[in-house]
Design a protein around this motif. Sequence first.
Motif, PDB file in Angstrom:
ATOM      1  N   LYS A 169      13.720  11.663  -7.213  1.00 42.18           N
ATOM      2  CA  LYS A 169      13.952  10.283  -6.778  1.00 42.18           C
ATOM      3  C   LYS A 169      13.879  10.174  -5.254  1.00 42.18           C
ATOM      4  O   LYS A 169      13.394   9.169  -4.713  1.00 42.18           O
ATOM      5  CB  LYS A 169      15.297   9.789  -7.281  1.00 42.18           C
ATOM      6  N   LEU A 170      14.416  11.210  -4.579  1.00 43.21           N
ATOM      7  CA  LEU A 170      14.357  11.201  -3.125  1.00 43.21           C
ATOM      8  C   LEU A 170      12.914  11.226  -2.645  1.00 43.21           C
ATOM      9  O   LEU A 170      12.536  10.470  -1.734  1.00 43.21           O
ATOM     10  CB  LEU A 170      15.130  12.401  -2.568  1.00 43.21           C
ATOM     11  N   GLN A 171      12.108  12.068  -3.300  1.00 46.16           N
ATOM     12  CA  GLN A 171      10.691  12.110  -2.923  1.00 46.16           C
ATOM     13  C   GLN A 171      10.005  10.784  -3.219  1.00 46.16           C
ATOM     14  O   GLN A 171       9.230  10.269  -2.409  1.00 46.16           O
ATOM     15  CB  GLN A 171      10.001  13.248  -3.689  1.00 46.16           C
ATOM     16  N   GLU A 172      10.331  10.210  -4.412  1.00 46.28           N
ATOM     17  CA  GLU A 172       9.745   8.917  -4.751  1.00 46.28           C
ATOM     18  C   GLU A 172      10.192   7.836  -3.761  1.00 46.28           C
ATOM     19  O   GLU A 172       9.410   6.970  -3.358  1.00 46.28           O
ATOM     20  CB  GLU A 172      10.150   8.516  -6.168  1.00 46.28           C
ATOM     21  N   SER A 173      11.512   7.907  -3.406  1.00 46.03           N
ATOM     22  CA  SER A 173      12.032   6.922  -2.465  1.00 46.03           C
ATOM     23  C   SER A 173      11.336   7.043  -1.102  1.00 46.03           C
ATOM     24  O   SER A 173      11.015   6.032  -0.465  1.00 46.03           O
ATOM     25  CB  SER A 173      13.541   7.107  -2.302  1.00 46.03           C
ATOM     26  N   GLN A 174      11.098   8.298  -0.698  1.00 49.43           N
ATOM     27  CA  GLN A 174      10.404   8.487   0.569  1.00 49.43           C
ATOM     28  C   GLN A 174       8.984   7.941   0.502  1.00 49.43           C
ATOM     29  O   GLN A 174       8.497   7.304   1.434  1.00 49.43           O
ATOM     30  CB  GLN A 174      10.389   9.974   0.920  1.00 49.43           C
ATOM     31  N   THR A 175       8.348   8.189  -0.659  1.00 53.06           N
ATOM     32  CA  THR A 175       6.989   7.667  -0.839  1.00 53.06           C
ATOM     33  C   THR A 175       6.989   6.146  -0.854  1.00 53.06           C
ATOM     34  O   THR A 175       6.139   5.484  -0.249  1.00 53.06           O
ATOM     35  CB  THR A 175       6.389   8.205  -2.139  1.00 53.06           C
ATOM     36  N   GLN A 176       7.988   5.591  -1.602  1.00 54.01           N
ATOM     37  CA  GLN A 176       8.073   4.129  -1.680  1.00 54.01           C
ATOM     38  C   GLN A 176       8.411   3.514  -0.320  1.00 54.01           C
ATOM     39  O   GLN A 176       7.920   2.430   0.016  1.00 54.01           O
ATOM     40  CB  GLN A 176       9.118   3.726  -2.727  1.00 54.01           C
ATOM     41  N   SER A 177       9.282   4.202   0.408  1.00 55.71           N
ATOM     42  CA  SER A 177       9.643   3.676   1.721  1.00 55.71           C
ATOM     43  C   SER A 177       8.422   3.599   2.640  1.00 55.71           C
ATOM     44  O   SER A 177       8.291   2.674   3.454  1.00 55.71           O
ATOM     45  CB  SER A 177      10.720   4.555   2.353  1.00 55.71           C
ATOM     46  N   ALA A 178       7.551   4.588   2.465  1.00 53.53           N
ATOM     47  CA  ALA A 178       6.348   4.580   3.306  1.00 53.53           C
ATOM     48  C   ALA A 178       5.472   3.371   3.014  1.00 53.53           C
ATOM     49  O   ALA A 178       4.761   2.871   3.877  1.00 53.53           O
ATOM     50  CB  ALA A 178       5.556   5.871   3.080  1.00 53.53           C
ATOM     51  N   ASN A 179       5.531   2.892   1.748  1.00 50.24           N
ATOM     52  CA  ASN A 179       4.686   1.748   1.361  1.00 50.24           C
ATOM     53  C   ASN A 179       5.470   0.446   1.249  1.00 50.24           C
ATOM     54  O   ASN A 179       4.963  -0.552   0.718  1.00 50.24           O
ATOM     55  CB  ASN A 179       4.001   2.036   0.017  1.00 50.24           C
ATOM     56  N   LYS A 180       6.722   0.472   1.686  1.00 44.11           N
ATOM     57  CA  LYS A 180       7.581  -0.685   1.472  1.00 44.11           C
ATOM     58  C   LYS A 180       7.052  -1.942   2.160  1.00 44.11           C
ATOM     59  O   LYS A 180       7.046  -3.025   1.582  1.00 44.11           O
ATOM     60  CB  LYS A 180       8.984  -0.368   1.993  1.00 44.11           C
ATOM     61  N   THR A 181       6.607  -1.776   3.359  1.00 41.58           N
ATOM     62  CA  THR A 181       6.098  -2.937   4.105  1.00 41.58           C
ATOM     63  C   THR A 181       4.900  -3.548   3.405  1.00 41.58           C
ATOM     64  O   THR A 181       4.808  -4.783   3.246  1.00 41.58           O
ATOM     65  CB  THR A 181       5.713  -2.508   5.532  1.00 41.58           C
ATOM     66  N   LYS A 182       4.024  -2.687   2.922  1.00 38.51           N
ATOM     67  CA  LYS A 182       2.838  -3.175   2.224  1.00 38.51           C
ATOM     68  C   LYS A 182       3.216  -3.878   0.927  1.00 38.51           C
ATOM     69  O   LYS A 182       2.654  -4.927   0.580  1.00 38.51           O
ATOM     70  CB  LYS A 182       1.912  -1.995   1.942  1.00 38.51           C
ATOM     71  N   ILE A 183       4.187  -3.317   0.193  1.00 37.57           N
ATOM     72  CA  ILE A 183       4.624  -3.936  -1.074  1.00 37.57           C
ATOM     73  C   ILE A 183       5.234  -5.307  -0.804  1.00 37.57           C
ATOM     74  O   ILE A 183       4.977  -6.285  -1.521  1.00 37.57           O
ATOM     75  CB  ILE A 183       5.631  -3.014  -1.789  1.00 37.57           C
ATOM     76  N   LEU A 184       6.066  -5.386   0.237  1.00 40.72           N
ATOM     77  CA  LEU A 184       6.683  -6.677   0.567  1.00 40.72           C
ATOM     78  C   LEU A 184       5.619  -7.709   0.938  1.00 40.72           C
ATOM     79  O   LEU A 184       5.712  -8.887   0.565  1.00 40.72           O
ATOM     80  CB  LEU A 184       7.676  -6.496   1.719  1.00 40.72           C
ATOM     81  N   GLU A 185       4.623  -7.263   1.662  1.00 39.17           N
ATOM     82  CA  GLU A 185       3.542  -8.184   2.025  1.00 39.17           C
ATOM     83  C   GLU A 185       2.801  -8.665   0.775  1.00 39.17           C
ATOM     84  O   GLU A 185       2.500  -9.850   0.638  1.00 39.17           O
ATOM     85  CB  GLU A 185       2.567  -7.470   2.975  1.00 39.17           C
ATOM     86  N   ASN A 186       2.540  -7.728  -0.154  1.00 33.40           N
ATOM     87  CA  ASN A 186       1.866  -8.112  -1.396  1.00 33.40           C
ATOM     88  C   ASN A 186       2.716  -9.080  -2.215  1.00 33.40           C
ATOM     89  O   ASN A 186       2.207 -10.053  -2.776  1.00 33.40           O
ATOM     90  CB  ASN A 186       1.544  -6.873  -2.230  1.00 33.40           C
ATOM     91  N   ASN A 187       4.036  -8.800  -2.278  1.00 30.93           N
ATOM     92  CA  ASN A 187       4.928  -9.692  -3.013  1.00 30.93           C
ATOM     93  C   ASN A 187       4.953 -11.082  -2.387  1.00 30.93           C
ATOM     94  O   ASN A 187       4.996 -12.106  -3.083  1.00 30.93           O
ATOM     95  CB  ASN A 187       6.348  -9.123  -3.063  1.00 30.93           C
ATOM     96  N   PHE A 188       4.935 -11.101  -1.053  1.00 28.38           N
ATOM     97  CA  PHE A 188       4.944 -12.398  -0.361  1.00 28.38           C
ATOM     98  C   PHE A 188       3.672 -13.176  -0.673  1.00 28.38           C
ATOM     99  O   PHE A 188       3.708 -14.387  -0.930  1.00 28.38           O
ATOM    100  CB  PHE A 188       5.085 -12.161   1.144  1.00 28.38           C
ATOM    101  N   LEU A 189       2.549 -12.452  -0.676  1.00 26.41           N
ATOM    102  CA  LEU A 189       1.281 -13.111  -1.005  1.00 26.41           C
ATOM    103  C   LEU A 189       1.282 -13.611  -2.446  1.00 26.41           C
ATOM    104  O   LEU A 189       0.820 -14.731  -2.728  1.00 26.41           O
ATOM    105  CB  LEU A 189       0.125 -12.127  -0.782  1.00 26.41           C
TER     106      LEU A 189
END
Length: 397
Positions: A169-189
């Motif tokens: 989960k920590l590794q996944e969280s680190q991976t997700q954190s790296a893409n968090k900004t992009k995911i938020l931008e996609n969600n906003f769009l």
Amino acid sequence: MNLPSVLLIWFLFLVYQQVNATSTMDSLLYDAVHNNLDHIIELKQLIEKHVNENIEFQRKLMDNSHESIELKAKDQQIELLTKLNEDLRNNIAKMNDFQNYTINKQKIETENAIKYHDDLKSQIQQLQKNEENYKKRLKQKSKSQSAIEENLNREIEKLKIEVSSLKNKLQESQTQSANKTKILENNFLQLNQTVKNVIESKENITKTVCKDLLWKTHAIQIIGIDHFNTLCNGDIEEACWIAIYSRFDDSLDFNRTWSDYCNGFGNIRKEFFIGLEKLYRITNSQTYELYVKIGYFNESYGFASYDHFKIGDENTKYELQSLGEFTGTASEVMNYHLHPKFSTFDEDNDLATDINCAAKYGAWWHNDCGEFQINGKWYYTQVKSVQMFIRPECQNY
């Protein structure tokens, strides 16, 4: 045989009886009797000595008067026998006393031995019980210890799994954190697009009104289904009506399956039915009126109008939920079918218990095979044509 010998034999007989009577005694009693026999043997020897002396004395006195010698000898014998008899009685009494003492002592010792044996037996039984209890406790302790070890092993395995899971989960969280900004931008769009879609859907809903569209096709888009074309009718009073049903020349078979009635069938410029699913979506988007135009074989017409027409979804079997207030020149027969579910020949949902009304009279919201039978065999109907239209109620367009 002289008298001393007789007495000696008698005494030995008594001693023999005493020995036989006490033959079951232990070794101590046997030793006592043996010692008394030694004493008796000594007495016998003494008696024999006196007898020999007496014989010697008699030989010496042979010359004296025969009567005097016999008297003296008898007196001596009587005296000796009296002494021997007294000694014998004393010895017998002593033997009896010793025998009674020995028997009582043996009895007490036997009782003590029995009691001691019983105590030992009781102690052995208690020790055996204690041993069994100890074995049971030891076995239970072993089982309990084994169970504790198993539980500890399971807990350790669980902890290992949890640690591994947390690492993942920590590794996944680190991976997700790296893409968090992009995911938020996609969600906003996506959110912006959803807002646009809702706005467009709302605009499309308002376009369901057929105002100023006389006998023209009109694209309708309702949330939940793809857009579809329908026909606007301008001949009816105040116009703005959307055609949902038309049957007038028997060119189309209306004895159809449940699936056909759900999806709709026919040509909107000829005979057709819009479909129950579309009708549900439209009538639940806002308040709609229903207009039914009926043509008779005598070339006359009648109409029935209801100010709040609404049906349920497929889960309710497209129940006829509302009609509202009736106005018109035709007979009012729709309210008899209010609230029943829609039925077809392959989907019997009517309230009749012994017949499928749709199989005999055609598909409809049958109550108990009522009077409105527009979808049955054409030659069974009482009318020449039926057209049905809906529109948003007057204040909404």
